[in-house]
Write an enzyme that holds these catalytic residues in place. Structure first.
Site, mmCIF file in Angstrom:
data_model
loop_
_atom_site.group_PDB
_atom_site.id
_atom_site.type_symbol
_atom_site.label_atom_id
_atom_site.label_comp_id
_atom_site.label_asym_id
_atom_site.label_seq_id
_atom_site.Cartn_x
_atom_site.Cartn_y
_atom_site.Cartn_z
ATOM 1 N N ARG A 230 -6.232 -4.858 -5.529
ATOM 2 C CA ARG A 230 -4.802 -5.043 -5.763
ATOM 3 C C ARG A 230 -4.635 -5.738 -7.120
ATOM 4 O O ARG A 230 -5.552 -6.408 -7.595
ATOM 5 C CB ARG A 230 -4.182 -5.911 -4.668
ATOM 6 C CG ARG A 230 -4.273 -5.329 -3.266
ATOM 7 C CD ARG A 230 -3.645 -6.293 -2.254
ATOM 8 N NE ARG A 230 -3.653 -5.750 -0.892
ATOM 9 C CZ ARG A 230 -4.613 -5.987 0.004
ATOM 10 N NH1 ARG A 230 -5.639 -6.760 -0.330
ATOM 11 N NH2 ARG A 230 -4.543 -5.471 1.208
ATOM 12 N N LYS B 104 -5.293 -10.842 0.766
ATOM 13 C CA LYS B 104 -4.130 -11.391 1.456
ATOM 14 C C LYS B 104 -4.566 -12.408 2.507
ATOM 15 O O LYS B 104 -5.615 -12.261 3.133
ATOM 16 C CB LYS B 104 -3.325 -10.262 2.126
ATOM 17 C CG LYS B 104 -2.594 -9.367 1.129
ATOM 18 C CD LYS B 104 -1.723 -8.360 1.843
ATOM 19 C CE LYS B 104 -0.888 -7.544 0.864
ATOM 20 N NZ LYS B 104 -0.006 -6.576 1.543
ATOM 21 N N HIS C 285 -1.152 0.174 -8.707
ATOM 22 C CA HIS C 285 -1.221 0.593 -7.312
ATOM 23 C C HIS C 285 -1.608 2.069 -7.194
ATOM 24 O O HIS C 285 -2.290 2.465 -6.236
ATOM 25 C CB HIS C 285 0.114 0.369 -6.601
ATOM 26 C CG HIS C 285 0.073 0.764 -5.153
ATOM 27 N ND1 HIS C 285 -0.623 0.038 -4.202
ATOM 28 C CD2 HIS C 285 0.597 1.836 -4.496
ATOM 29 C CE1 HIS C 285 -0.500 0.637 -3.037
ATOM 30 N NE2 HIS C 285 0.221 1.722 -3.186
ATOM 31 N N ARG D 215 -5.259 2.194 -7.339
ATOM 32 C CA ARG D 215 -5.797 1.804 -6.018
ATOM 33 C C ARG D 215 -5.679 2.970 -5.044
ATOM 34 O O ARG D 215 -6.601 3.254 -4.271
ATOM 35 C CB ARG D 215 -5.022 0.584 -5.515
ATOM 36 C CG ARG D 215 -5.358 0.121 -4.101
ATOM 37 C CD ARG D 215 -4.587 -1.173 -3.823
ATOM 38 N NE ARG D 215 -4.462 -1.504 -2.413
ATOM 39 C CZ ARG D 215 -5.369 -2.194 -1.708
ATOM 40 N NH1 ARG D 215 -6.477 -2.590 -2.294
ATOM 41 N NH2 ARG D 215 -5.156 -2.478 -0.435
ATOM 42 N N HIS E 138 -7.621 -3.962 4.153
ATOM 43 C CA HIS E 138 -6.539 -3.771 5.112
ATOM 44 C C HIS E 138 -6.898 -4.424 6.441
ATOM 45 O O HIS E 138 -8.059 -4.434 6.845
ATOM 46 C CB HIS E 138 -6.269 -2.287 5.344
ATOM 47 C CG HIS E 138 -5.549 -1.621 4.217
ATOM 48 N ND1 HIS E 138 -5.579 -0.252 4.002
ATOM 49 C CD2 HIS E 138 -4.782 -2.138 3.216
ATOM 50 C CE1 HIS E 138 -4.846 0.038 2.934
ATOM 51 N NE2 HIS E 138 -4.360 -1.083 2.449
ATOM 52 N N TYR F 125 -3.204 6.629 2.904
ATOM 53 C CA TYR F 125 -3.942 7.262 1.820
ATOM 54 C C TYR F 125 -4.614 8.576 2.222
ATOM 55 O O TYR F 125 -5.283 9.201 1.414
ATOM 56 C CB TYR F 125 -5.018 6.296 1.295
ATOM 57 C CG TYR F 125 -4.458 5.016 0.748
ATOM 58 C CD1 TYR F 125 -3.941 4.950 -0.542
ATOM 59 C CD2 TYR F 125 -4.426 3.863 1.515
ATOM 60 C CE1 TYR F 125 -3.414 3.779 -1.046
ATOM 61 C CE2 TYR F 125 -3.901 2.684 1.014
ATOM 62 C CZ TYR F 125 -3.403 2.648 -0.263
ATOM 63 O OH TYR F 125 -2.879 1.478 -0.752
#
Length: 296
Positions: free
Chosen positions: A145, A169, A239, A242, A265, A274
């Site tokens: 990211r 995250k 992005h 990515r 994720h 994706y």
């Protein structure tokens, strides 16, 4: 009640990033402004669903997308859950709320040819050229990211073991393998960085020529500048790189769970976004190879 306890809870117990905390604070502050100006109240714990619904309607009428409205309401939901958790509220006014319908955004990845074209354009005899090439390579070969790349520290990349440590995250660490060619680019960048006529320090890996940590907007401009020259796509952002990383891996037969771990994720549902383009590739291969396709 002030938001400070709630934000402390998100930061200390949920490990949310500073960026996420800022978004929550902005959403809740905006709702509080609406309550004061339109409903003449500041008592969040006593708000009813019709009042929240009035806020939602005002957001939609202001032209804010359903996706953004849902995100703002999600922040409010989290706040009311916190009030319930701490015994300050018995029933959330959003307990029966249904999110607004949103259309699924299909992000169009860069083609392998477009990525290669960009990588062939860099002037590797300048600091900027060496740095920008490595940024593109890392986005494309690791799926980082934007904020993760910006926060990479000088000690997070281990060329010897060909791995990069990433803080994702909720401060969740993950390790991503690096290609040998990328490790060579890392070495070239370290050399160029040391040659800067400034004290860049050892904390942040990616810096400007004056030794300053790169901003998110600066990194966006780097990617947009290079890819807009070779691609006609409407979006040429970090992005999308990515997205290209994930799509190209899946097109080559990579396991969905493996891609999920590489992307950082928390669930497969996020990774499945994706798979759209990989399904298209599989359909094409199926049509060309299956015996029955000749009869259709």
């Amino acid at each position: 009640m002030s938001f400070s306890q709630f934000l402390d809870y998100l930061q200390l117990e949920k490990n949310y990033s500073a960026h996420t905390l800022t978004a929550y604070k902005a959403d809740l502050s905006a709702f509080l402004v609406f309550l004061k100006e339109d409903l003449d109240t500041e008592e969040l714990a006593e708000v009813s669903y019709p009042q929240i619904r009035a806020w939602i309607v005002s957001l939609v009428e202001a032209g804010i997308s359903n996706r953004s409205v849902n995100r703002k309401v999600s922040s409010l939901k989290a706040y009311y859950r916190f009030l319930q958790k701490t015994g300050q509220l018995e029933i959330s006014p959003l307990a029966k709320h249904t999110a607004l319908k949103t259309s699924v955004k299909v992000q169009v990845p860069f083609s392998e040819k477009e990525v290669m074209q960009v990588l062939d354009t860099f002037e590797t005899n300048t600091f900027e050229g060496v740095r920008d090439k490595l940024i593109v390579e890392l986005f494309y070969t690791t799926g980082l990211r934007r904020i993760e790349l910006i926060n990479v520290k000088t000690g997070d990349i281990d060329e010897g073991n060909r791995v990069i440590k990433v803080l994702g995250k909720r401060n969740k660490e993950r390790y991503i393998p690096l290609l040998t060619s990328v490790c060579e680019s890392v070495k070239a960048y370290r050399c160029a960085r040391r040659a800067l006529k400034t004290d860049a320090g050892d904390k942040h890996f990616f810096v400007s020529e004056t030794g300053v940590k790169l901003s998110e907007s600066f990194v966006y401009r780097i990617i947009n500048n290079y890819f807009s020259k070779v691609s006609g796509k409407l979006k040429t952002s970090p992005h999308i790189l990515r997205h290209s990383f994930a799509t190209h891996l899946l097109n080559q037969g990579a396991n969905l769970n493996a891609v999920k771990e590489l992307l950082g994720h928390s669930s497969l549902a996020s990774t499945q976004v994706y798979t759209h383009n990989s399904i298209a590739e599989l359909s094409k291969a199926h049509k060309m190879a299956h015996p029955r396709s000749k009869k259709d």
